[in-house]
Design a protein around this motif. Sequence first.
Motif, PDB file in Angstrom:
ATOM      1  N   ARG A 101       0.862  -1.265  -0.062  1.00 45.37           N
ATOM      2  CA  ARG A 101      -0.068   0.162   0.072  1.00 45.37           C
ATOM      3  C   ARG A 101       0.809   1.289  -0.160  1.00 45.37           C
ATOM      4  NH1 ARG A 101      -3.252  -2.719   3.792  1.00 45.37           N
ATOM      5  NH2 ARG A 101      -2.218  -1.666   5.488  1.00 45.37           N
ATOM      6  N   PRO A 129      -0.710  -4.692  -4.879  1.00 46.47           N
ATOM      7  CA  PRO A 129      -2.116  -4.733  -4.609  1.00 46.47           C
ATOM      8  C   PRO A 129      -2.815  -5.441  -6.065  1.00 46.47           C
ATOM      9  CG  PRO A 129      -1.085  -2.681  -4.138  1.00 46.47           C
ATOM     10  CD  PRO A 129      -0.076  -3.445  -4.844  1.00 46.47           C
ATOM     11  N   LEU A 130      -2.191  -5.137  -7.138  1.00 46.29           N
ATOM     12  CA  LEU A 130      -3.097  -5.686  -8.264  1.00 46.29           C
ATOM     13  C   LEU A 130      -2.921  -7.155  -8.580  1.00 46.29           C
ATOM     14  CD1 LEU A 130      -2.112  -2.693 -10.787  1.00 46.29           C
ATOM     15  CD2 LEU A 130      -4.091  -2.998  -9.117  1.00 46.29           C
ATOM     16  N   THR A 172      -7.230   2.294  -6.326  1.00 48.10           N
ATOM     17  CA  THR A 172      -6.742   1.334  -7.151  1.00 48.10           C
ATOM     18  C   THR A 172      -6.929   1.720  -8.931  1.00 48.10           C
ATOM     19  OG1 THR A 172      -7.859  -0.437  -5.784  1.00 48.10           O
ATOM     20  CG2 THR A 172      -7.437  -1.050  -8.353  1.00 48.10           C
ATOM     21  N   VAL A 204     -14.243  -0.903  -8.238  1.00 52.91           N
ATOM     22  CA  VAL A 204     -13.300  -0.736  -7.144  1.00 52.91           C
ATOM     23  C   VAL A 204     -12.843   0.711  -6.665  1.00 52.91           C
ATOM     24  CG1 VAL A 204     -12.169  -3.001  -7.900  1.00 52.91           C
ATOM     25  CG2 VAL A 204     -11.258  -1.067  -8.947  1.00 52.91           C
TER      26      VAL A 204
END
Length: 203
Positions: free
Chosen positions: A22, A66-67, A112, A108
Amino acid sequence: MTVVELGLRERKKAATRAALSRAAARLAVRRGVAAVTVEEIAAAAGVSPRTFHNYFPGKEEAIVAPLTDGAEAVIAGLRARPAGEPIWESLRRVVRDVLLPSGAGGGVDTETLALLRTVKADPSLVARQLCGLGEMQRRITEVIAGRTGTDPSRDLHPHLLAGAAGLALRTTVDLWADSGGTADLPALIDEAFERLRAGLPGP
């Protein structure tokens, strides 16, 4: 080490990895990839650079995490679906659940969306993202093989299913991101999986 202690340790490791990813993503979105250092990411997450390298080989992998770290959620979701449910329906529902957690509405979150734009603009991040998604696809292939009674070392079927599902996920998210988050992501997901289930009929 007891089972409880092992569970706590694994949760702590997962929390540290999530905090690092993050922090890396937010710094990259705010300042650009080239301006971000491992030391800054570690400081933002409250750990040392040495700890950072226990989780990621470099800043690029942390930025895209995060992806690409959704494999566990997809695998758990597939295993939780009813055994008799058609595999395409299971995949569609799991992808929806992962991309659209409770309360996410039609898409989302904005962080993001910003990260997707940052990644698409940087070839090195695109390459890292594809590597991460490839590993996710490999693991999902194994779960699909178990669900369908196929052998991933010999059969194309689980590989094709996992690959098609991964492509559907990436394509729908890319279209949603390109729209600035205004497109109906749930509808895009449903359409993508329905077209795949039907054998990709012409428009």
